[in-house]
Scaffold this active site. Structure first.
Site, PDB file in Angstrom:
ATOM      1  N   ASP A   9     -20.732 -23.368 -20.924  1.00  0.00           N
ATOM      2  CA  ASP A   9     -21.815 -23.443 -22.019  1.00  0.00           C
ATOM      3  C   ASP A   9     -22.042 -21.817 -21.950  1.00  0.00           C
ATOM      4  OD1 ASP A   9     -23.391 -24.237 -24.072  1.00  0.00           O
ATOM      5  OD2 ASP A   9     -25.043 -24.334 -22.757  1.00  0.00           O
ATOM      6  N   LEU A  10     -22.756 -21.643 -23.011  1.00  0.00           N
ATOM      7  CA  LEU A  10     -23.316 -19.982 -23.462  1.00  0.00           C
ATOM      8  C   LEU A  10     -24.817 -20.187 -23.058  1.00  0.00           C
ATOM      9  CD1 LEU A  10     -22.672 -16.890 -24.166  1.00  0.00           C
ATOM     10  CD2 LEU A  10     -22.989 -17.831 -26.567  1.00  0.00           C
ATOM     11  N   ASP A  11     -25.356 -20.592 -24.231  1.00  0.00           N
ATOM     12  CA  ASP A  11     -26.819 -20.455 -24.234  1.00  0.00           C
ATOM     13  C   ASP A  11     -27.667 -21.555 -23.217  1.00  0.00           C
ATOM     14  OD1 ASP A  11     -26.926 -19.062 -26.635  1.00  0.00           O
ATOM     15  OD2 ASP A  11     -26.446 -20.849 -27.671  1.00  0.00           O
ATOM     16  N   THR A  17     -31.019 -17.504 -24.377  1.00  0.00           N
ATOM     17  CA  THR A  17     -31.352 -17.164 -25.827  1.00  0.00           C
ATOM     18  C   THR A  17     -32.220 -18.248 -26.336  1.00  0.00           C
ATOM     19  OG1 THR A  17     -29.093 -18.586 -26.075  1.00  0.00           O
ATOM     20  CG2 THR A  17     -29.060 -15.967 -26.542  1.00  0.00           C
ATOM     21  N   LYS A  45     -32.231 -27.914 -27.048  1.00  0.00           N
ATOM     22  CA  LYS A  45     -31.226 -27.103 -26.196  1.00  0.00           C
ATOM     23  C   LYS A  45     -29.923 -27.901 -26.415  1.00  0.00           C
ATOM     24  CE  LYS A  45     -33.740 -24.773 -22.694  1.00  0.00           C
ATOM     25  NZ  LYS A  45     -33.978 -24.870 -21.302  1.00  0.00           N
ATOM     26  N   SER A 114     -19.274 -23.770 -26.330  1.00  0.00           N
ATOM     27  CA  SER A 114     -20.609 -23.486 -26.720  1.00  0.00           C
ATOM     28  C   SER A 114     -20.585 -24.078 -28.120  1.00  0.00           C
ATOM     29  CB  SER A 114     -20.999 -22.080 -26.927  1.00  0.00           C
ATOM     30  OG  SER A 114     -21.985 -21.917 -27.500  1.00  0.00           O
ATOM     31  N   ALA A 115     -21.975 -24.889 -28.390  1.00  0.00           N
ATOM     32  CA  ALA A 115     -22.271 -25.196 -30.058  1.00  0.00           C
ATOM     33  C   ALA A 115     -22.504 -24.144 -30.731  1.00  0.00           C
ATOM     34  CB  ALA A 115     -23.531 -26.206 -29.637  1.00  0.00           C
ATOM     35  N   LYS A 145     -21.890 -31.721 -29.379  1.00  0.00           N
ATOM     36  CA  LYS A 145     -22.143 -32.275 -28.053  1.00  0.00           C
ATOM     37  C   LYS A 145     -23.322 -33.346 -28.508  1.00  0.00           C
ATOM     38  CE  LYS A 145     -21.724 -28.029 -25.592  1.00  0.00           C
ATOM     39  NZ  LYS A 145     -22.234 -26.839 -24.943  1.00  0.00           N
ATOM     40  N   GLU A 169     -23.487 -26.547 -17.344  1.00  0.00           N
ATOM     41  CA  GLU A 169     -24.072 -26.860 -18.836  1.00  0.00           C
ATOM     42  C   GLU A 169     -25.519 -26.873 -18.401  1.00  0.00           C
ATOM     43  OE1 GLU A 169     -23.162 -27.467 -22.750  1.00  0.00           O
ATOM     44  OE2 GLU A 169     -25.093 -27.795 -21.639  1.00  0.00           O
ATOM     45  N   ASP A 170     -26.414 -26.634 -19.362  1.00  0.00           N
ATOM     46  CA  ASP A 170     -27.991 -26.580 -19.042  1.00  0.00           C
ATOM     47  C   ASP A 170     -28.421 -27.679 -20.193  1.00  0.00           C
ATOM     48  OD1 ASP A 170     -27.420 -25.292 -21.641  1.00  0.00           O
ATOM     49  OD2 ASP A 170     -29.638 -24.836 -21.575  1.00  0.00           O
TER      50      ASP A 170
HETATM   51  C1  BG6 Z   1     -26.670 -24.071 -28.670  1.00  0.00           C
HETATM   52  C2  BG6 Z   1     -28.265 -23.946 -28.300  1.00  0.00           C
HETATM   53  O1  BG6 Z   1     -25.890 -23.522 -27.712  1.00  0.00           O
HETATM   54  O2  BG6 Z   1     -26.305 -23.645 -29.878  1.00  0.00           O
HETATM   55  C3  BG6 Z   1     -29.069 -24.567 -29.533  1.00  0.00           C
HETATM   56  O3  BG6 Z   1     -28.383 -24.524 -27.179  1.00  0.00           O
HETATM   57  C4  BG6 Z   1     -28.386 -24.066 -30.779  1.00  0.00           C
HETATM   58  O4  BG6 Z   1     -30.365 -24.258 -29.414  1.00  0.00           O
HETATM   59  C5  BG6 Z   1     -26.694 -24.178 -30.995  1.00  0.00           C
HETATM   60  O5  BG6 Z   1     -29.155 -24.581 -32.001  1.00  0.00           O
HETATM   61  C6  BG6 Z   1     -26.066 -23.611 -32.539  1.00  0.00           C
HETATM   62  O6  BG6 Z   1     -26.364 -22.401 -32.106  1.00  0.00           O
HETATM   63  P1  BG6 Z   1     -26.252 -21.415 -33.400  1.00  0.00           P
HETATM   64  O7  BG6 Z   1     -26.158 -20.072 -32.698  1.00  0.00           O
HETATM   65  O8  BG6 Z   1     -24.932 -21.740 -33.952  1.00  0.00           O
HETATM   66  O9  BG6 Z   1     -27.341 -21.500 -34.499  1.00  0.00           O
HETATM   67 MG    MG Z   2     -26.967 -24.512 -23.514  1.00  0.00          MG
END
Ligand code: BG6
Ligand code: MG
Length: 218
Positions: A9-11, A17, A45, A114-115, A145, A169-170
């Site tokens: 996962d990224l964030d 972030t 998150k 990542s989402a 997710k 994953e967090d």
């Molecule tokens: C996830 C974050 O990785 O991405 C969420 O944990 C975020 O907080 C989601 O809303 C979507 O991200 P973005 O950058 O497309 O707005």
């Molecule tokens: Mg995350």
């Protein structure tokens, strides 16, 4: 040597972030006279952008038109991107580069799952794009997710069977997604929150080279 698929996962895993999402959502909430707290931000998150705004509106008891909803989504992202534009390698979380380099040295395929629709931009900012064999993000999926779609595509893109993949994953939803995909889930964060993961570490400094090697050989 065995080959496993390592999906990150990224964030919250590679970079923190959440603080930038918080600032951007807070500004939006303020414009709607909604009080938005850090505790509420925690609950966002791993949650998609659309779903995050729906939740903030529900917490603030607000109903808005679809047009305003779309405009606010755009405004929030612009604000978020202004923080992202200032990011550099110093924001990579501790020991993430060590683990990525080890996996590369052991010839293990690495995917991003990542989402975020901003994942590629963020990876470029922190100079990590070339560390990934495949990048799957919010632009590539139709189901957020805890649906496992993002991880299943990430596995497919590196040609590794889901049951041979390991996910870092967090978020609660992300760990559930990895479990549903029959992957090994590694929670990054607190055991109290991520107790449903196969393993939980506070951060990558707690993940030893030997542990990574044991995952590969199992
Ligand atoms: C996830 C974050 O990785 O991405 C969420 O944990 C975020 O907080 C989601 O809303 C979507 O991200 P973005 O950058 O497309 O707005
Ligand atoms: Mg995350």
């Amino acid at each position: 040597m065995n080959k496993k698929g390592f999906i990150f996962d990224l964030d919250g895993v590679i970079v923190d972030t959440a603080k930038y999402h918080f600032l951007a959502w807070q500004q939006l909430a303020k414009s709607l006279d909604i009080n938005f707290t850090e505790e509420e931000n925690e609950q966002l998150k791993g949650v998609s952008r659309v779903r995050s705004l729906e939740k903030i509106l529900a917490w603030g008891n607000k109903t808005i038109s679809q047009d305003l909803f779309d405009k606010l989504m755009g405004d929030k992202n612009e604000e978020y991107l202004s923080y992202i534009a200032e990011m550099d390698e110093s924001e990579i979380l501790p020991d993430v580069p060590r683990v990525l380099k080890l996996l590369e040295a052991l010839d293990q395929p690495i995917s991003l799952g990542s989402a975020s629709k901003n994942a590629r931009t963020i990876l470029e900012r922190v100079n990590l794009k070339s560390s990934f064999n495949a990048i799957v993000d919010g632009n590539d999926v139709s189901k957020a997710k805890p649906d496992p779609e993002v991880f299943l595509i990430a596995a497919d893109q590196i040609n590794i069977k889901p049951e041979d993949c390991i996910v870092f994953e967090d978020s609660v939803a992300g760990v559930t997604a990895a479990n549903t995909a029959h992957m090994i889930s590694i929670g990054i964060g607190s055991k109290d929150v991520l107790g449903h993961a196969n393993y939980v570490f506070n951060d990558f400094t707690e993940i030893s080279d030997d542990f990574i090697k044991s995952l590969i050989n199992n």
